[in-house]
Design a protein around this motif. Structure first.
Motif, PDB file in Angstrom:
ATOM      1  N   ALA A 258     -65.385  70.092  68.504  1.00  0.00           N
ATOM      2  CA  ALA A 258     -64.958  68.743  68.094  1.00  0.00           C
ATOM      3  C   ALA A 258     -63.727  68.289  68.875  1.00  0.00           C
ATOM      4  N   MET A 259     -62.798  69.225  69.107  1.00  0.00           N
ATOM      5  CA  MET A 259     -61.577  68.851  69.840  1.00  0.00           C
ATOM      6  C   MET A 259     -61.902  68.420  71.272  1.00  0.00           C
ATOM      7  N   TYR A 260     -62.817  69.127  71.923  1.00  0.00           N
ATOM      8  CA  TYR A 260     -63.198  68.756  73.296  1.00  0.00           C
ATOM      9  C   TYR A 260     -63.889  67.393  73.311  1.00  0.00           C
ATOM     10  N   ILE A 261     -64.696  67.147  72.289  1.00  0.00           N
ATOM     11  CA  ILE A 261     -65.451  65.882  72.254  1.00  0.00           C
ATOM     12  C   ILE A 261     -64.533  64.723  71.867  1.00  0.00           C
ATOM     13  N   GLU A 262     -63.712  64.931  70.834  1.00  0.00           N
ATOM     14  CA  GLU A 262     -62.815  63.846  70.400  1.00  0.00           C
ATOM     15  C   GLU A 262     -61.802  63.476  71.484  1.00  0.00           C
ATOM     16  N   SER A 263     -61.453  64.445  72.322  1.00  0.00           N
ATOM     17  CA  SER A 263     -60.492  64.150  73.402  1.00  0.00           C
ATOM     18  C   SER A 263     -61.109  63.221  74.444  1.00  0.00           C
ATOM     19  N   GLY A 264     -62.421  63.116  74.429  1.00  0.00           N
ATOM     20  CA  GLY A 264     -63.106  62.291  75.420  1.00  0.00           C
ATOM     21  C   GLY A 264     -63.471  63.056  76.674  1.00  0.00           C
ATOM     22  N   GLN A 265     -63.038  64.326  76.738  1.00  0.00           N
ATOM     23  CA  GLN A 265     -63.288  65.095  77.960  1.00  0.00           C
ATOM     24  C   GLN A 265     -64.764  65.461  78.111  1.00  0.00           C
ATOM     25  N   TYR A 266     -65.406  65.802  76.990  1.00  0.00           N
ATOM     26  CA  TYR A 266     -66.816  66.192  77.038  1.00  0.00           C
ATOM     27  C   TYR A 266     -67.623  65.423  76.000  1.00  0.00           C
ATOM     28  N   LYS A 267     -68.896  65.270  76.295  1.00  0.00           N
ATOM     29  CA  LYS A 267     -69.759  64.468  75.402  1.00  0.00           C
ATOM     30  C   LYS A 267     -70.797  65.298  74.661  1.00  0.00           C
ATOM     31  N   ARG A 268     -71.171  66.422  75.258  1.00  0.00           N
ATOM     32  CA  ARG A 268     -72.311  67.161  74.688  1.00  0.00           C
ATOM     33  C   ARG A 268     -72.025  68.663  74.736  1.00  0.00           C
ATOM     34  N   VAL A 269     -71.993  69.282  73.554  1.00  0.00           N
ATOM     35  CA  VAL A 269     -71.707  70.719  73.465  1.00  0.00           C
ATOM     36  C   VAL A 269     -72.855  71.424  72.747  1.00  0.00           C
ATOM     37  N   LEU A 270     -73.337  72.495  73.357  1.00  0.00           N
ATOM     38  CA  LEU A 270     -74.336  73.341  72.704  1.00  0.00           C
ATOM     39  C   LEU A 270     -73.589  74.510  72.067  1.00  0.00           C
ATOM     40  N   LEU A 271     -73.727  74.636  70.763  1.00  0.00           N
ATOM     41  CA  LEU A 271     -73.015  75.697  70.045  1.00  0.00           C
ATOM     42  C   LEU A 271     -74.027  76.650  69.420  1.00  0.00           C
ATOM     43  N   VAL A 272     -73.931  77.902  69.838  1.00  0.00           N
ATOM     44  CA  VAL A 272     -74.858  78.938  69.353  1.00  0.00           C
ATOM     45  C   VAL A 272     -74.090  79.886  68.435  1.00  0.00           C
ATOM     46  N   GLY A 273     -74.596  80.085  67.221  1.00  0.00           N
ATOM     47  CA  GLY A 273     -74.057  81.106  66.320  1.00  0.00           C
ATOM     48  C   GLY A 273     -75.077  82.224  66.265  1.00  0.00           C
ATOM     49  N   VAL A 274     -74.692  83.393  66.723  1.00  0.00           N
ATOM     50  CA  VAL A 274     -75.711  84.454  66.858  1.00  0.00           C
ATOM     51  C   VAL A 274     -75.078  85.815  66.618  1.00  0.00           C
ATOM     52  N   ASP A 275     -75.798  86.670  65.933  1.00  0.00           N
ATOM     53  CA  ASP A 275     -75.339  88.047  65.800  1.00  0.00           C
ATOM     54  C   ASP A 275     -76.494  89.016  65.631  1.00  0.00           C
ATOM     55  N   LYS A 276     -76.344  90.134  66.327  1.00  0.00           N
ATOM     56  CA  LYS A 276     -77.287  91.251  66.170  1.00  0.00           C
ATOM     57  C   LYS A 276     -76.520  92.334  65.408  1.00  0.00           C
ATOM     58  N   MET A 277     -76.396  92.107  64.093  1.00  0.00           N
ATOM     59  CA  MET A 277     -75.570  92.999  63.282  1.00  0.00           C
ATOM     60  C   MET A 277     -76.149  94.411  63.219  1.00  0.00           C
TER      61      MET A 277
END
Ligand code: UT7
Length: 331
Positions: free
Chosen positions: A129-148
């Motif tokens: 959100a900080m990168y997007i709200e700053s205007g620097q970036y528009k599209r972020v792919l966020l992966v939450g993943v774990d092989k517990m």
């Protein structure tokens, strides 16, 4: 910062391995019972990644590829690939985010991993959100993943019943309608080290014959204090988020909690006076998937979410690291 720009989730997907490890399977492996596991944790089964020679990126890549297909997004248009994980493919480097970016063709993105225990996903949402709200970036792919399963000692009944493998992925974009991430509260306390950690494999205790024979590469958890800390801190985070955004419980449509134990989720909700029908639950079928638990919950409930829904996220994990986040759903 442009106060009018928020970072909103515009798509969500998930991937869980096919192999199911049920409570009755565990009854044959350790001294436990289906009844104990269900009443103490709410878990009925969990998924385990059995494919040989693959790490958590395998699941992240599957989830991300599905999301790109579903949203018809060109991977070359992604500015940033962020991976929230405590079980990276490689302990030191490269980051799992590098591996996932390459596999999906996100050639114009920069990639990094974020590690804050099971709160990595919540912390990553706010980072995106900080990168997007700053205007620097528009599209972020966020992966939450774990092989517990790569950290679990399947002879230790106190931990092996809890965890499962999985991946969830969200695409975040700039939103000018006011939907998206509104606020986040994030905290950490190194007091947690003694209660929840993997002793060896890092720079303090590198791998050796002794660490392997001494089972030091498996996770250690002292469950009861972690349980208490988790409830107290998620209540604190939830209450702060509600209070400083002028919200009452009645305003909240959904609560997405880290899925560590059904009783923890229920105890937190009870203290915040949130009714059970607003809680998302996936723990019964996936167990604790660490950083996949929140995006997998969103994925499972996606069809029930409506544009403008107010969602409260609360998470807690190793470190300790915990937080709350308030989001308005964008579609
Ligand atoms: O995501 C990261 C954060 N992690 C968490 O949030 C996990 C927090 N902790 C928990 O969820 C719970 O503390 C556990 C599920 C780990 C344990 O549940 P509990 O209700 O706190 O049980 P307990 O540790 O107090 O154990 C009660 C009894 C013990 O026996 P005694 O000492 O009363 O005779 C344990 O040895 O249950 C025994 N026990 C088991 N019995 C059957 C512990 N594990 C098992 C088991 N099967 N798998």
């Amino acid at each position: 910062m442009n106060p009018k720009i928020k970072a909103a989730i515009v798509g969500v997907e998930g991937y869980t391995p096919d192999f199911i490890l049920s409570n009755s399977d565990l009854e044959k492996m350790v001294d436990t019972s289906n009844e104990w596991i269900v009443t103490r944790t709410g878990i009925q089964e969990r998924r385990i990644l059995k494919e040989p020679g693959v790490g958590c990126s395998y699941m992240g890549i599957h989830a991300a590829a599905r999301l790109l297909e579903k949203t018809c997004i060109d991977p070359q248009s992604i500015d940033m690939v962020l991976v929230a994980t405590v079980t990276p493919d490689y302990v030191h480097y490269p980051g799992t985010s590098n591996i996932i970016s390459k596999a999906i063709g996100a050639v114009n993105a920069f990639a990094m991993d974020l590690q804050a225990g099971c709160s990595s996903f919540l912390f990553s949402m706010q980072t995106a959100a900080m990168y997007i709200e700053s205007g620097q970036y528009k599209r972020v792919l966020l992966v939450g993943v774990d092989k517990m399963s790569s950290l679990v000692d399947y002879t230790d009944r106190e931990t092996c019943i809890l965890f499962g493998d999985g991946a969830g992925v969200v695409l975040l974009e700039a939103n000018a309608e006011g939907n998206g991430i509104q606020d986040a509260y994030m905290r950490s306390d190194g007091e947690g080290v003694d209660y929840l950690h993997v002793p060896a494999g890092g720079s303090m205790l590198p791998a050796s014959v002794e660490t392997v024979t001494g089972k030091k590469h498996f996770m250690f958890q002292n469950g009861v204090p972690v349980y208490k800390f988790a409830v107290n801190k998620m209540v604190e985070a939830g209450a702060i988020i509600l209070e400083r955004n002028g919200l009452t419980v009645a305003d909240i449509d959904w609560v997405v909690s880290h899925q560590a134990n059904k009783r923890i989720i229920q105890a937190t909700a009870e203290r915040l006076q949130i009714p059970e029908e607003k809680l998302m639950f996936t723990i019964h079928k996936y167990g604790n998937t660490s950083n996949a638990s929140m995006p997998l919950s969103l994925f499972e409930y996606e069809s029930q979410l409506k544009k403008g829904d107010k969602i409260l996220f609360v998470s807690f994990g190793g470190g300790f690291a915990w937080g709350g986040l308030y989001m308005k759903w964008a579609y």
